[in-house]
Design an enzyme around this catalytic site. Structure first.
Site, mmCIF file in Angstrom:
data_model
loop_
_atom_site.group_PDB
_atom_site.id
_atom_site.type_symbol
_atom_site.label_atom_id
_atom_site.label_comp_id
_atom_site.label_asym_id
_atom_site.label_seq_id
_atom_site.Cartn_x
_atom_site.Cartn_y
_atom_site.Cartn_z
ATOM 1 N N HIS C 62 -2.476 -2.349 -11.856
ATOM 2 C CA HIS C 62 -3.000 -2.975 -10.640
ATOM 3 C C HIS C 62 -3.227 -4.467 -10.818
ATOM 4 C CE1 HIS C 62 -4.232 1.346 -9.671
ATOM 5 N NE2 HIS C 62 -3.166 1.042 -8.982
ATOM 6 N N ASP C 86 -3.555 4.516 -3.480
ATOM 7 C CA ASP C 86 -4.745 4.721 -4.311
ATOM 8 C C ASP C 86 -5.719 3.551 -4.213
ATOM 9 O OD1 ASP C 86 -3.914 2.666 -6.253
ATOM 10 O OD2 ASP C 86 -2.453 4.149 -6.923
ATOM 11 N N ASP C 137 5.350 4.090 7.602
ATOM 12 C CA ASP C 137 6.504 3.906 6.734
ATOM 13 C C ASP C 137 6.625 2.423 6.382
ATOM 14 O OD1 ASP C 137 8.996 3.564 5.616
ATOM 15 O OD2 ASP C 137 9.991 4.964 6.966
ATOM 16 N N ASP C 155 4.277 -1.256 -4.247
ATOM 17 C CA ASP C 155 3.650 -0.345 -5.215
ATOM 18 C C ASP C 155 4.105 1.063 -4.867
ATOM 19 O OD1 ASP C 155 2.039 1.160 -6.834
ATOM 20 O OD2 ASP C 155 0.162 0.580 -5.869
ATOM 21 N N THR C 157 6.400 4.814 -5.578
ATOM 22 C CA THR C 157 6.738 5.814 -6.586
ATOM 23 C C THR C 157 8.157 5.546 -7.071
ATOM 24 O OG1 THR C 157 7.502 7.278 -4.832
ATOM 25 C CG2 THR C 157 5.216 7.538 -5.560
ATOM 26 N N PRO C 162 9.976 9.948 -1.041
ATOM 27 C CA PRO C 162 9.692 9.020 0.041
ATOM 28 C C PRO C 162 10.025 7.563 -0.286
ATOM 29 C CG PRO C 162 7.647 9.892 -0.905
ATOM 30 C CD PRO C 162 8.779 10.670 -1.480
#
Lengths: 276, 276, 276, 276
Positions: C62, C86, C137, C155, C157, C162
């Site tokens: 982060h 998150d 989105d 940030d 995945t 997605p």
């Protein structure tokens, strides 16, 4: 931790065993073959990452495949083992003096080669003069045999890969043809916890061909669920009607003449697989 | 991969099961308790990271602990279950209408609490009026009981942690005292592959106290080796001499009256543990 | 053993972590979400069985996503975080007082919901009035934005599920359009040990659009290989030419102004990925 | 699944790697040695079930141990490697033509023997005439040496087993004595995520003996956390003051002259371990 072999026996469950070393690993023409030394089970043969046999618990499977049909038959002389390249079933078969000739038809010669090398206590009788070893397709051998055998044992892998043909109705018909008129066959038919459909289907298929069809079980700790089934098909002789005098003393660790009968008494949910 | 529970059943061998979620995890006064949802076995109770029971295969253990001694006894009215906080044995005991009172003495109240919550199909009869649940030390309860029970079932964990006293000769003497003059008891006594010394010792200890001592087995896939033993000690009644008319229809998935007898027929290497 | 989470980071390699409990597990509209408590890393967020963030090592990712571009820009006011549900990047962004508005566009509202609940030290600033959270989105949000942001952080995945659109040249073009004339963007771009092709391709794509394109790294122990890369694209400002006076004291555990520069000095095999 | 090696790097975290085969496994006089072929990392040397080196990522460690001190020293002629029986550090040392003699003192001759056999790309220079290999206790060798070496590299295992003496203040004093008046030494000092106390202690101990003490890092994916530290102690020469002209072209995959300096720029939480 170190080195562990894990077999996923189902998508969501498996066993895991500490491995000391690998002796041999090879992609044969038919399957992935690994011979490993485990800390718990001694030497272990793996085919396609599934436990085939181990030095510590092999006696259960080999005794129960061999002695149940051999004692059911009054005088077995000619015996065929399909698969079984580790030689364990052959070793047990030879304990019956009536057997003049035991033919082993194993499709993968590498299984025989490395079992002889690393599982001598199992494969030690493969060179016995009463044994004829053929590296060939068991399915074809059956197809070409007619009234040739008293007892046929199918010691195959799971119904995937090279063994897929060995779980078909056509194969059982072929076996019936290859057996003499009072012949008996037995096949390993996996476990009732995860493969109930397979057992039900095989039982049904065999029962349509053999007048006497029975399921029996044995405890094999390295096989899925620990409870293994064997389906026996017989033209005449009934394994539950073997006379006491038929039995003779055998050097075994699992099989006894009492267990011969008790192994056919099934847990209710297993018995249900043989109905309708 | 994701989340898997692994139980090392021995230092070098174990089982591994996919876990969907943990429902509850707690260090109780006696042991680590985990209630998890597995993909293969349904909800599963773990104590000290050992599988105690699962929704899918619990019936084997619970039926075999309960029905073998209950049918051996001609008219069981007062039954004691030591341990067994999941309620599975109690559920089976209540299937016998002769039983007027079943006492459960479980040392760890948390086992009862979370079994009721997450294993309702197993624990569902714990509130039955014929049942008396005591959260107490089974060893002490036995010590304080005299000629109180027709049948006592010891449904304990492994002989480590809270159950260590339950595998001693002193405990079996106490059980004999707590039983009526024709009483019967049964205890789970682990597996013959990895714990042969324990079985041999327990059998010897029990046989010195009970005129009728027998070992029987059942297949429990989530327990070590898949082959579980139960040691039965009886003052008079012999489980192998139960008359056919004693049996009545039961809703079971494993136990049958035929299996009642067959479960006492042991593999040779297990039978050997009961000799000398 | 007990309960362990294993992530196969490649087909043949992975990490494994002891899990105390699962807090929540759910198949959301976009992915499998698990929030677990681990013994080594504290609470851990998993998406599709891949580690997203953990309480113990989250600060590295982060801080390095946020502070490198924010200090590179002389006066960042409007910041967009794509993904990052998150809240960790947002928390770091808010440490820059110049930022008036930080927009978070996360496609999966469940990630936000359960991060707030179980990762409060990470997600704690998501309700800050300077933050605007949109469950939408990110790809579409970028497409609809024009000269709107000073800094955009991606940030996401892995480029599966997605996030697959977020690793395309079209997306980087969109980002360029969505940025102001001196805007900067940074994206996490996986690791050089197992995903060198991805890094090479992204670097090439970004370099065709942004005059200043640089790769930097950070050590994240729960991510594959422990060495993570970030690709930075900038229209004007060069992260290596930030003046000393631009930096101010920050409460960080990984980032320092010295490391700002050092993180762009690449191991040779990584540097090679940035060359034609 | 098949065969996987798992190293628990902490009690609650580890890595797991698919193993194709074991080449050799032996309990030597000092440790358990396994040489295995992995699917991800090529051949891998394990000592006491910990990853020592792998064909795929070995270059990072070996380059960073060797080149940082060797370029810091203006003219290294006599070099000592303590441990390092796989030969990787020696291979890198020999890339410096100024080095006339490199002595390797490895306590376990089996490590050398099997590295030569199964890790030829790493151990290939152990027979180089500029190398002297001694199978002996490094601690004793250091104790017996005086002003003998320009650079000493301590390439040891974890501070357990045979390497326990190599992480003591007494050992560092011995090294100072064994070094020439402008000598430099470097030791691998584990990772800052799980072993921060060790790093802090070693840094403190070394700093009390060596006027110039610095910590630097490198990314080694098969080592715990992926972030490895090296502690450098120098009597005179400062690694951060190496002149540009000192560097020459080297065939490396990780080390560059830029990274030489950048590797000393520490993440804040690591830098903190070097303070007070």
């Amino acid at each position: 931790m170190g080195l562990w072999f894990t077999e996923k026996q189902t998508e969501n469950f498996g066993i895991t065993a500490k491995v000391n070393r690998t002796y041999h690993t090879e992609q044969t023409d038919f399957q992935k073959l690994d011979m490993v030394e485990t800390a718990e089970w001694g030497n272990m043969l793996l085919l396609d990452d599934m436990v085939m046999t181990t030095e510590k618990d092999e006696f259960v499977y080999h005794e129960m495949v061999a002695h149940v049909p051999l004692f059911t038959h009054p005088n077995p002389k000619h015996v065929l083992v399909v698969g079984g390249g580790d030689g364990g079933v052959i070793r047990e078969v030879l304990k019956h003096k009536s057997v003049e000739k035991a033919v082993l038809v194993e499709i993968d010669g590498k299984v025989i080669e490395y079992s002889k090398k690393y599982l001598p206590s199992i494969a030690g009788e493969l060179d016995n003069p009463r044994v004829e070893v053929r590296v060939a397709d068991g399915f074809m051998h059956i197809a070409e045999s007619e009234k040739a055998y008293d007892v046929i044992m199918v010691d195959s892998t799971e119904p995937v890969g090279p063994a897929v043909n060995l779980f078909t109705r056509g194969f059982y018909s072929g076996i019936a043809k290859a057996l003499k008129d009072d012949g008996i066959f037995v096949a390993q038919t996996d476990n009732p916890w995860f493969k109930s459909d397979l057992i039900r289907q095989v039982y049904k298929d065999v029962a349509e061909i053999f007048p006497v069809t029975k399921l029996y079980t044995a405890n094999i700790p390295t096989y899925p669920s620990g409870l293994w089934t064997f389906t026996l098909g017989s033209k005449i002789h009934d394994p539950l009607k073997v006379k006491e005098e038929r039995f003779f003393e055998l050097d075994t660790k699992y099989y006894t003449s009492s267990l011969h009968f008790a192994s056919f008494v099934l847990p209710k949910f297993v018995e249900d697989l043989t109905k309708k």
